[in-house]
Design a protein around this motif. Structure first.
Motif, PDB file in Angstrom:
ATOM      1  N   ASN A   1       0.857  -1.181   0.000  1.00  0.00           N
ATOM      2  CA  ASN A   1       0.000   0.000   0.000  1.00  0.00           C
ATOM      3  C   ASN A   1       0.901   1.241   0.000  1.00  0.00           C
ATOM      4  N   HIS A   2       0.753   2.057  -1.023  1.00  0.00           N
ATOM      5  CA  HIS A   2       1.624   3.230  -1.210  1.00  0.00           C
ATOM      6  C   HIS A   2       1.571   4.200  -0.016  1.00  0.00           C
ATOM      7  N   LEU A   3       0.410   4.329   0.605  1.00  0.00           N
ATOM      8  CA  LEU A   3       0.278   5.257   1.743  1.00  0.00           C
ATOM      9  C   LEU A   3       1.021   4.720   2.962  1.00  0.00           C
TER      10      LEU A   3
ATOM     11  N   ALA B   1       3.522   2.863   2.767  1.00  0.00           N
ATOM     12  CA  ALA B   1       4.940   3.012   2.428  1.00  0.00           C
ATOM     13  C   ALA B   1       5.457   4.414   2.747  1.00  0.00           C
ATOM     14  N   HIS B   2       4.636   5.443   2.503  1.00  0.00           N
ATOM     15  CA  HIS B   2       5.078   6.798   2.869  1.00  0.00           C
ATOM     16  C   HIS B   2       5.372   6.857   4.370  1.00  0.00           C
ATOM     17  N   ILE B   3       4.563   6.179   5.171  1.00  0.00           N
ATOM     18  CA  ILE B   3       4.812   6.147   6.619  1.00  0.00           C
ATOM     19  C   ILE B   3       6.119   5.409   6.913  1.00  0.00           C
TER      20      ILE B   3
ATOM     21  N   THR C   1       8.997  12.259  -1.243  1.00  0.00           N
ATOM     22  CA  THR C   1       8.227  12.081  -2.473  1.00  0.00           C
ATOM     23  C   THR C   1       8.386  10.629  -2.939  1.00  0.00           C
ATOM     24  N   ASP C   2       7.638  10.270  -3.982  1.00  0.00           N
ATOM     25  CA  ASP C   2       7.545   8.863  -4.364  1.00  0.00           C
ATOM     26  C   ASP C   2       8.894   8.229  -4.680  1.00  0.00           C
ATOM     27  N   ASN C   3       9.133   7.067  -4.079  1.00  0.00           N
ATOM     28  CA  ASN C   3      10.378   6.332  -4.286  1.00  0.00           C
ATOM     29  C   ASN C   3      10.123   4.859  -3.991  1.00  0.00           C
TER      30      ASN C   3
HETATM   31 ZN    ZN Z   1       3.183   9.203  -2.894  1.00  0.00          ZN
END
Ligand code: ZN
Ligand code: KG4
Length: 379
Positions: free
Chosen positions: A110-112, A114-116, A341-343
């Motif tokens: 889950n991308h969200l 992953a940000h955490i 940011t996205d990685n």
């Molecule tokens: Zn993102």
């Protein structure tokens, strides 16, 4: 344990190799920002086509950078949502094909979340002292400490989340209209500052300096909730600009806008001061985010707050939150700017913590463009 992470949810193509969920061995990001800039935002069809041409070279570069062979990998973690369907499909299909061909476990991330988990990543500078004496230990020195509060602020999400332990998320509040990043992007477009809006507004705001700002934009407090609203702020900026334009065109009622006249005092030639509007906008967003986050942190009694998502890269927000939390003995933790940011490093890190819990995904895993965090009630 070495995990290959793959991220392709929007306009960035990422591949990374992360050891034990924390130590970054390689992190490659191919950005399409310059391609979408001329449209003022991401065009989904264009994004997925570029994902397709970037994915193989990005994967090869990551393996090369880490000096890793396929045999050295323990699993493949990949974003399956939320995001743009066409873009997500490219990363997920590549991950499935590689996992199948190499006999590696597949982990849909889950991308969200992953940000955490970007908050568990370590840069080279702090790698050396990273490992705990007990190699099997769940917690490493320097890891975030539960219970945590996370402010997740990206291009499509603005959420305050309570996290008592790994994998458990309670939603405290969220945006009722635009996400924080979306507001930065839309206001940047209004001000002619380009895409992506966040860094552009932050730069412009810095030009305004520390002097008194003639503009003050409204804040939507939505009292007694942890919810946010940013669309009124965008409208306020629009009205400011329209007022100035009407002024320039010879007046009229609209041209008599209080804001526009103030703007005329700042800038030469009677036009608005873009840096000062950018600063006033950023200040309004930061004010609401910091105030609500501090209140939630105190109410929940957490000792650490995590910032997550693209807007977490904003230095004005980091400084304001750090200063607000410090007197209450609460620490702010943020990923290094490049990992806000996205990685794909954050995807690999998240995959690691799921793998440790014994999870893995099936090959029937599909993209989930509207995926949310798996919220539960924890208190
Ligand atoms: Zn993102
Ligand atoms: O997390 P992210 O890279 O992609 C999504 O998952 O949405 O977040 C992108 C968002 C964009 O709206 C961008 O304008 C914003 O994060 N952003 C920033 C900054 N850097 C990126 N917003 C404010 N200040 C920044 N320095």
């Amino acid at each position: 344990m070495r995990i290959l992470g793959i991220e392709s949810s929007c306009d960035e193509t990422g591949a990374a190799i992360v050891e034990d969920g924390r130590i970054i061995r390689a992190n490659v990001v191919a950005s399409q920002a310059s391609i979408h800039e001329r449209y003022g935002g991401v065009v989904p069809e264009v994004a997925s086509r570029h994902q397709l041409s970037a994915i193989i070279p990005v994967l090869e570069t990551a393996l090369e950078q880490a000096g890793t062979r396929w045999d050295d990998l323990d699993a493949i973690a990949v974003t399956y949502g939320p995001g743009l369907a066409g873009s997500l499909l490219v990363g997920l299909t590549a991950a499935k094909a590689l996992a199948l061909a190499r006999g590696l476990p597949l982990l849909g991330v889950n991308h969200l979340e992953a940000h955490i988990y970007a908050n568990w990543l370590r840069t080279e500078a702090d790698n050396a002292a990273a490992r705990p004496a007990d190699e099997s230990s769940e917690d490493w020195p320097g890891d975030p400490r539960f219970p945590l509060l996370a402010l997740v602020i990206s291009g499509a999400h603005s959420e305050l989340v309570y996290i008592p332990q790994h994998g458990r998320y309670e939603l405290l509040g969220q945006t009722r209209d635009d996400a924080a990043g979306e507001a930065f992007d839309k206001v940047s477009r209004l001000l002619g500052l380009g895409y992506p809006g966040g860094p552009a507004i932050e730069r412009a705001a810095r030009e305004a300096g520390d002097g008194k700002n003639p503009y003050r934009l409204p804040r939507a407090w939505i009292r007694d909730t942890y919810d946010f609203s940013f669309s009124g702020l965008k409208t306020a900026v629009l009205q400011l600009i329209e007022g100035a334009q009407a002024d320039a065109n010879g007046g009229g009622e609209r041209g008599a806008s209080r804001y526009a006249r103030k703007g005329a005092e700042v800038a030469e030639g009677g036009s608005l001061s873009v840096p000062h509007i950018a600063a006033a906008f950023q200040e309004a967003v930061v004010d609401v985010l910091a105030t609500k986050t501090l209140r939630a942190a105190r109410e929940l009694g957490v000792r650490q707050v995590l910032l997550a998502g693209g807007v977490a890269a904003n230095l004005a927000l980091r400084e304001r939150l750090t200063a607000a939390l410090a007197p209450h003995d609460i620490a702010l933790r943020c990923p290094p700017v490049a990992f806000c940011t996205d990685n794909a490093a954050m995807i690999a890190a998240t995959g690691y913590f799921h793998l440790r819990l014994g999870e893995r995904s099936g090959f029937d895993l599909d993209v989930r463009p509207n995926l949310q965090l798996p919220f539960v009630v924890t208190r």
